[in-house]
Design an enzyme around this catalytic site. Structure first.
Site, PDB file in Angstrom:
ATOM      1  N   ARG A 194       0.577  53.407-104.627  1.00  0.00           N
ATOM      2  CA  ARG A 194       1.576  53.132-103.166  1.00  0.00           C
ATOM      3  C   ARG A 194       3.213  54.030-103.355  1.00  0.00           C
ATOM      4  O   ARG A 194       3.382  53.551-101.680  1.00  0.00           O
ATOM      5  CB  ARG A 194       2.002  51.849-103.415  1.00  0.00           C
ATOM      6  CG  ARG A 194       0.709  50.975-103.455  1.00  0.00           C
ATOM      7  CD  ARG A 194      -0.344  50.576-102.641  1.00  0.00           C
ATOM      8  NE  ARG A 194      -1.358  49.301-102.920  1.00  0.00           N
ATOM      9  CZ  ARG A 194      -2.783  49.853-103.670  1.00  0.00           C
ATOM     10  NH1 ARG A 194      -2.916  51.500-104.263  1.00  0.00           N
ATOM     11  NH2 ARG A 194      -3.749  49.300-103.817  1.00  0.00           N
ATOM     12  N   GLU A 241       2.483  56.382-100.339  1.00  0.00           N
ATOM     13  CA  GLU A 241       1.518  55.754 -99.169  1.00  0.00           C
ATOM     14  C   GLU A 241       2.958  55.651 -98.400  1.00  0.00           C
ATOM     15  O   GLU A 241       3.151  55.476 -97.397  1.00  0.00           O
ATOM     16  CB  GLU A 241       1.123  54.680 -99.549  1.00  0.00           C
ATOM     17  CG  GLU A 241       0.528  54.233 -97.959  1.00  0.00           C
ATOM     18  CD  GLU A 241      -0.245  52.982 -98.590  1.00  0.00           C
ATOM     19  OE1 GLU A 241      -1.650  52.638 -98.578  1.00  0.00           O
ATOM     20  OE2 GLU A 241       0.001  51.466 -97.938  1.00  0.00           O
ATOM     21  N   SER A 255      18.888  64.545-101.630  1.00  0.00           N
ATOM     22  CA  SER A 255      19.299  65.359-102.408  1.00  0.00           C
ATOM     23  C   SER A 255      18.365  64.326-103.474  1.00  0.00           C
ATOM     24  O   SER A 255      18.714  63.365-103.676  1.00  0.00           O
ATOM     25  CB  SER A 255      20.574  65.325-102.729  1.00  0.00           C
ATOM     26  OG  SER A 255      20.411  66.571-104.433  1.00  0.00           O
TER      27      SER A 255
END
Lengths: 149, 149, 149, 149, 149, 149, 149, 149, 149, 149
Positions: free
Chosen positions: C90, C93, C116
């Site tokens: 997830r 994704e 960063s």
């Protein structure tokens, strides 16, 4: 219709061949190093309006192309994860062969952290050598330490 | 039974942690740069008998391991084609972002050819900087031209 | 014989199950956030000697393992480039679906540069919600601008 | 003839450069967050007729393009599984370095399950900091537990 | 020393062959469906203490293995991204051939969103058929809509 | 000039958006299930002349396109081996998480063999549920046993 | 402890070399074709108790190994997606060069559908030829048609 | 302008659909087997001038296309290393499941060497069968032995 | 508009078919070996102005294309990492089967280092043989030793 | 227990280092070229009983290992599809840069077909050169033509 920076890079390369320009000339024209200037023209850096105007004029770009030069591009200049071009592959090979060595030596000197690839500059020069001239590359990147929190 | 150089590298890394050795100490002991020495200990270079004996003693290696240090190894120090370690990835990113730039500039200066990754040396130093110290890497590789035949 | 940090991570995970420890307990013991502490125990961060001693005691590590905790590790905690575990996927994704969005918005606010992943911290909390509690993640990373040179 | 959403995204990006629009202006115009709005314009979300009409007018889209904005798109905004762009790669690196940590901490707090990437929202802000401003990202996703059956 | 769930899965498979157990027997013993039970034994689900004790006894697991059954595992049961086993490949083929169809039909019925793979259950039965019995699989997953924010 | 089925699929998708057709309407028009009809229109199945004529009329296809609908296509509807679209990825995840489970249960019930992906049908329905409606998918495939010879 | 079929395959290969058995002898002993028998011994097919007992005796397998022979294995006999072994690569090359041809000809003869790889048999013979003997392979697989539903 | 053989293949496929030709008709016209003829038309084989002229006339090709048919093409007919089309995948699966078996049996009969994929012919026929007709494929390739030198 | 060397290669291949030229004729015209000349025309080498003019005239190239021939190209002539064309695959197979052998023998003769692929030449000839003519390839590359530093 | 040829290769490499043998000595002992002999010892070729006995004695192999040398091995000597070792990569690069050239020239000389990698021999020699000695590799493979059928 231009919908990504790569199209502008193609326009620059086409014009560069046609007009037989040199990257060092472009660098002089915009007052930056040849390394940054080339990277910018190849679609890896963002230009200011003033820089883009100079580049646009040198390469006969239209307004739309010149506008795209001022947009932060999607970076990465290689068509494959492992480059096939022999010159660029040698750089990849250096990362592969010396990668663990560089990691060890930076950690030994600085502790855990990285060399920045953003706060970074590079200089490439000819190094004269009686046994055959050499490519001399200097890279300088800020050390960024990992900290606890 | 040792059947490849990676096993010797693992023995060296184990001993290095246990004995808290520094790569610069190893380099001093064999009289080479810290860059070459580290690469050699990490399984990327071939040592002479004299060098291997020193390394073997420093890291408490047995005779079999010391013999392996003198065999040209299968090189490449990364577990994946695109490295996951942030420090090493930054080097890969530099090749990706600046690869086409370096290619253009070397060709502009030297014509078609490559920078050798074999007739090559490297030097890594701390560059003091009030805004944060920097990693300063110098790479020098012989230019090898493509020729017609 | 321990030759890499992953072996120490495996020892920690084994002990954690056996002793039924919680990451928050470990974090309290070394006085750092649970996020940094967990990452460190999972082989992604370098511990100081003091921190390593506490962790070593909590997880019954021997001296060799405790020494390894103080060495900058080869980072990256996923077995494959695209993770198969549903929870971690997830996150991947989100990078895939929202990656271009985050890039656009950071560039709109800051100009060209990056957030960063080194000068970075993270905080994960339960967010109570009558329609079902939520995971609340805060990430904070220093903006690093690309500059001309 | 438009046969997929990516063509509409290209039209939007082209118009955005030409008209020098900002994502925040678009967000204001359709009355949604800048995060959702940008994702929608970049081809990751589905717009209502009303939203699509506003977006269509802002970016000078024709009726066919505006119709496509209302169709659920094939999602995923990255050209390669491991992104090459440095800004987006840093997000991928966070998943790689901290992925196992986030998994451990969510499981410790909630038990087995995931943070939803669908019932999800995100907020990106500038975090002022004397040592250099920071990117502040907040992610909130519903926890979804695995249950026995 | 057990350091990951896969080792426990291997222990279960070994014992299952030796003791000639059936998954349906295991399911009956812990009072769950055969689908969830099998997935749990194969390292994809987390068991409660009571369930783990039953499973541990059936498969002669030691306490350490039984403890690991109660830890949320790193999920994913395939050795390669595209499965080679013909039975499992057929499932992958269905996703490949019918994936875009299922997407279209769910969006047509529900709008943009997904079928949850977490709030999900599955039932596999023999479907008697004079032309050859069939495998009858029912999958039920909660629809989760994308929403604007 | 049309040289593959994908071009016809693109023509259908374009017309579908322009004419705001629903897959269920197309299914009714050709007298087949909405699952088969959608797969056929998306380039995964072969239509009879009669079916192709109806589809051609609904989507304003020319004769060449209608002829292509009657040719067995090169199947596979995903642009990458691991799909990036969240809805389709959830199906892939089910194969990944439950693949070994389905294999075990089919073998337990039927012996060694596979569920056919050719002698196969599928039905997708809305399953009303007070806690949120669900996607209900039924798959039925003939069991094909491996035999000795 | 045996936890997968591959371990049994290794045991069989070891014994086969030690005892200098031929596959045709094994096939005779269990009364099946040499093709099915070899595939079964190499971990691709499931044996009956009677067959497994014969194989177990021929290769000196213990009871646990003999039991594993009766379990439907995870199939696939190649270590990489594209095989490196020259003999097996030639088969892959045939699929690559002739794959589209075979597809066209089967569709021309049978309509849309596949040749089953399950309801399948194979026969390999030496074909004497004055210009050099040939390998003669006959494959027979049931045609399975796609049907509308 | 035609710059590769794939463009000619596309022209042939387009004409074949438009003119409703059968591969067997093409084979008859040039007096070769349907297997070789189809492979040649799909861009995998080189035609003589006479054969190319016939094919060019059948498919209404211009002179440039007909010339390309006589050039040895870059071979390989699959868009991905692992084919997604179910019919072609079954062939790949046979290589995967039976690859090691075929290797063993050829070596047992002939010693070390390969079956040639160049000095090779193939014949595909319908095999009538009351339980459902079968695809009958015969492959014949010269055995090429490895020799010492 | 020409924006890369591959477009020029396509133009050359198109003209070569149309004009039925042979590589050896081109080589004679520019006074180089057929090996270097072919590689240059296929986009792998850089031509001088004089060579480019000859090639341009032979293949009817315009000025822009002729200019591109004089630019160092991005090298690599294969569409995939593992080539699918049987002739080129055989070369890859030789690297795969004999790679470790060549490495061992070069190291045994020369010590650690490489055979240059830049300071390199190649010659391909027909080797008459009563048992069937052979391809005779001679490769000559400078040995480049690794040195300590 | 030895279950594959790679284990025997490892035993040979171990003994070779320990006994400081040279490949040319092994070749002399079995009366074959150093190229074939090395390939055979590295697990790529099959030895006769007589050859295997000599090799077994030289490397102190037991009977089981000596038996494995006489079994046709699964060939391929590289750990990754694109080799990382610089020496072997140079060979891969030659295939990549010159692959299309070699294909063109062989087809120009012989027509469509391949250079056999089975009916093949190789010879590697030092080529003395005042500008630096060179590696001289001669490859000879039978030309195999594609024929119509």
């Amino acid at each position: 219709m231009i919908s990504n920076r790569e199209q502008v890079t193609a326009m620059i390369l086409t014009a560069k061949v046609r007009k037989a320009l040199k990257w060092s000339q472009v660098a002089d024209a915009i007052g930056q190093s040849k390394e940054w200037t080339t990277a910018a023209c190849l679609g890896q850096m963002t230009l200011t309006k003033a820089q883009a105007d100079v580049v646009g004029e040198l390469f006969d770009l239209n307004d739309e192309a010149t506008a795209w030069l001022q947009i932060a591009p999607y970076k990465g200049s290689l068509p494959t994860a492992v480059p096939t071009d022999p010159l660029i592959y040698r750089l990849y090979e250096l990362v592969n062969v010396y990668g663990s060595t560089i990691k060890e030596l930076i950690h030994e000197e600085f502790g855990d952290g990285i060399m920045s690839a953003i706060d970074f500059s590079m200089d490439i020069q000819r190094e004269e050598d009686p046994k055959g001239d050499r490519v001399h590359m200097v890279m300088s990147g800020k050390f960024l330490p990992y900290k606890t929190y």
